[in-house]
Design a protein around this motif. Structure first.
Motif, PDB file in Angstrom:
ATOM      1  N   ASP A   7     -19.435  28.459  25.534  1.00 49.09           N
ATOM      2  CA  ASP A   7     -18.804  27.347  24.811  1.00 49.09           C
ATOM      3  C   ASP A   7     -18.085  26.387  25.760  1.00 49.09           C
ATOM      4  OD1 ASP A   7     -19.575  28.836  22.624  1.00 49.09           O
ATOM      5  OD2 ASP A   7     -17.583  28.984  21.730  1.00 49.09           O
ATOM      6  N   ASP A   8     -17.809  25.200  25.234  1.00 51.83           N
ATOM      7  CA  ASP A   8     -16.875  24.218  25.820  1.00 51.83           C
ATOM      8  C   ASP A   8     -17.414  23.396  26.987  1.00 51.83           C
ATOM      9  OD1 ASP A   8     -15.307  25.506  23.989  1.00 51.83           O
ATOM     10  OD2 ASP A   8     -13.577  25.756  25.292  1.00 51.83           O
TER      11      ASP A   8
ATOM     12  N   HIS B 297     -20.975  22.615  19.484  1.00 50.27           N
ATOM     13  CA  HIS B 297     -19.627  23.191  19.350  1.00 50.27           C
ATOM     14  C   HIS B 297     -18.674  22.164  18.737  1.00 50.27           C
ATOM     15  CE1 HIS B 297     -16.529  26.078  20.038  1.00 50.27           C
ATOM     16  NE2 HIS B 297     -16.058  25.619  21.164  1.00 50.27           N
TER      17      HIS B 297
ATOM     18  N   HIS C 172     -12.960  19.277  20.621  1.00 49.99           N
ATOM     19  CA  HIS C 172     -12.561  20.665  20.372  1.00 49.99           C
ATOM     20  C   HIS C 172     -11.489  20.800  19.291  1.00 49.99           C
ATOM     21  CE1 HIS C 172     -11.806  24.942  21.444  1.00 49.99           C
ATOM     22  NE2 HIS C 172     -13.047  24.876  21.863  1.00 49.99           N
TER      23      HIS C 172
ATOM     24  N   HIS D  33     -17.453  31.294  28.138  1.00 46.74           N
ATOM     25  CA  HIS D  33     -17.212  29.855  28.309  1.00 46.74           C
ATOM     26  C   HIS D  33     -17.699  29.380  29.668  1.00 46.74           C
ATOM     27  CE1 HIS D  33     -14.430  30.988  25.099  1.00 46.74           C
ATOM     28  NE2 HIS D  33     -14.424  29.715  24.733  1.00 46.74           N
TER      29      HIS D  33
HETATM   30 ZN    ZN Z   1     -14.445  26.320  22.313  1.00 46.87          ZN
END
Ligand code: ZN
Length: 238
Positions: free
Chosen positions: A35-36, A86, A90, A180
């Protein structure tokens, strides 16, 4: 007649309310998710380790980052990994009005698909934060919500070896592992403190090696589903 009506009323409400949390497969597969990202300096290191280990992964990217780093996004895609959504940024969706969540989710999907030239199937809510209205927005946009059953806790400042050991102690065939390749910050609309400094490439390498030692292989969700099916369950948290 009454029974048929009752079943019709109940089934659509209960049957599909699940988020993908594991996979069921004859293969010894573990789904690796990142993620991210994309995050220059970290994503490349993760890609290198996955390539060396023969692993694939699903990358849940932030659209604003993907637009800033399109070459890095293409690199992930070209390496045979799966790309999923995602969010535009955020921000925790459970704090937003339902209409705003619907707009953001659909818009994020379209913008990411424009960048990729392929369809996006999966969505991971930032922080795993989900309530029925945000879940419904994801489904209405034509995506499935994907959560996890094992977290690497790689938002914490710890040595990669410690994080890998903890992750590998929990993982089993069919797990979906949360990791991540980036760390969301002010540019992504949030402030979660300073980014950890351990090497994310090293963590990927250690996790893949540890899986191999256990007779398991890390793969993307797409690759896992070529030999299996999703396991869903209701997942709602603030
Ligand atoms: Zn995230």
């Amino acid at each position: 007649m009454i029974r048929r009506l009752a079943r019709r009323a109940v089934l659509p409400l209960t049957a599909p309310i699940g988020s993908v949390r594991q996979v069921s497969s004859q293969q010894p597969h573990v789904v690796l998710t990142y993620d991210d990202g994309p995050q220059p300096g970290a994503t490349e290191r993760v890609l290198e380790s996955l390539a060396d280990s023969g692993c694939t992964a699903t990358f849940f990217v932030l659209v604003n980052r993907a637009r800033k780093h399109p070459a890095l996004l293409r690199e992930v895609q070209a390496a045979g990994h799966e790309i999923a959504l995602h969010g535009v940024d955020h921000v925790r969706l459970t704090t937003l009005a339902p209409q705003q969540v619907r707009l953001r989710t659909a818009d994020g999907k379209h913008r990411l698909e424009d960048l990729l030239g392929t369809e996006v199937h999966w969505f991971r809510p930032p922080y795993g934060a989900q309530k029925p209205s945000t879940y419904a927005a994801i489904r209405a946009a034509g995506m499935e919500s994907v959560v996890w059953d094992v977290a690497a806790f790689d938002w914490e400042e710890r040595p990669a070896a410690v994080l890998a050991e903890r992750t590998l102690a929990e993982v089993h065939s069919g797990s979906v592992v949360l990791m991540h390749d980036g760390y969301a910050g002010p540019e992504d609309g949030v402030d979660d403190g300073p980014a950890p400094t351990f090497d994310r490439g090293e963590l990927a390498r250690l996790v893949c090696a540890g899986l191999a030692e256990r007779g398991l292989t890390g793969v993307s969700l797409r690759d896992a589903l070529a030999h299996g099916k999703t396991v869903k369950r209701a997942w709602f948290r603030a």
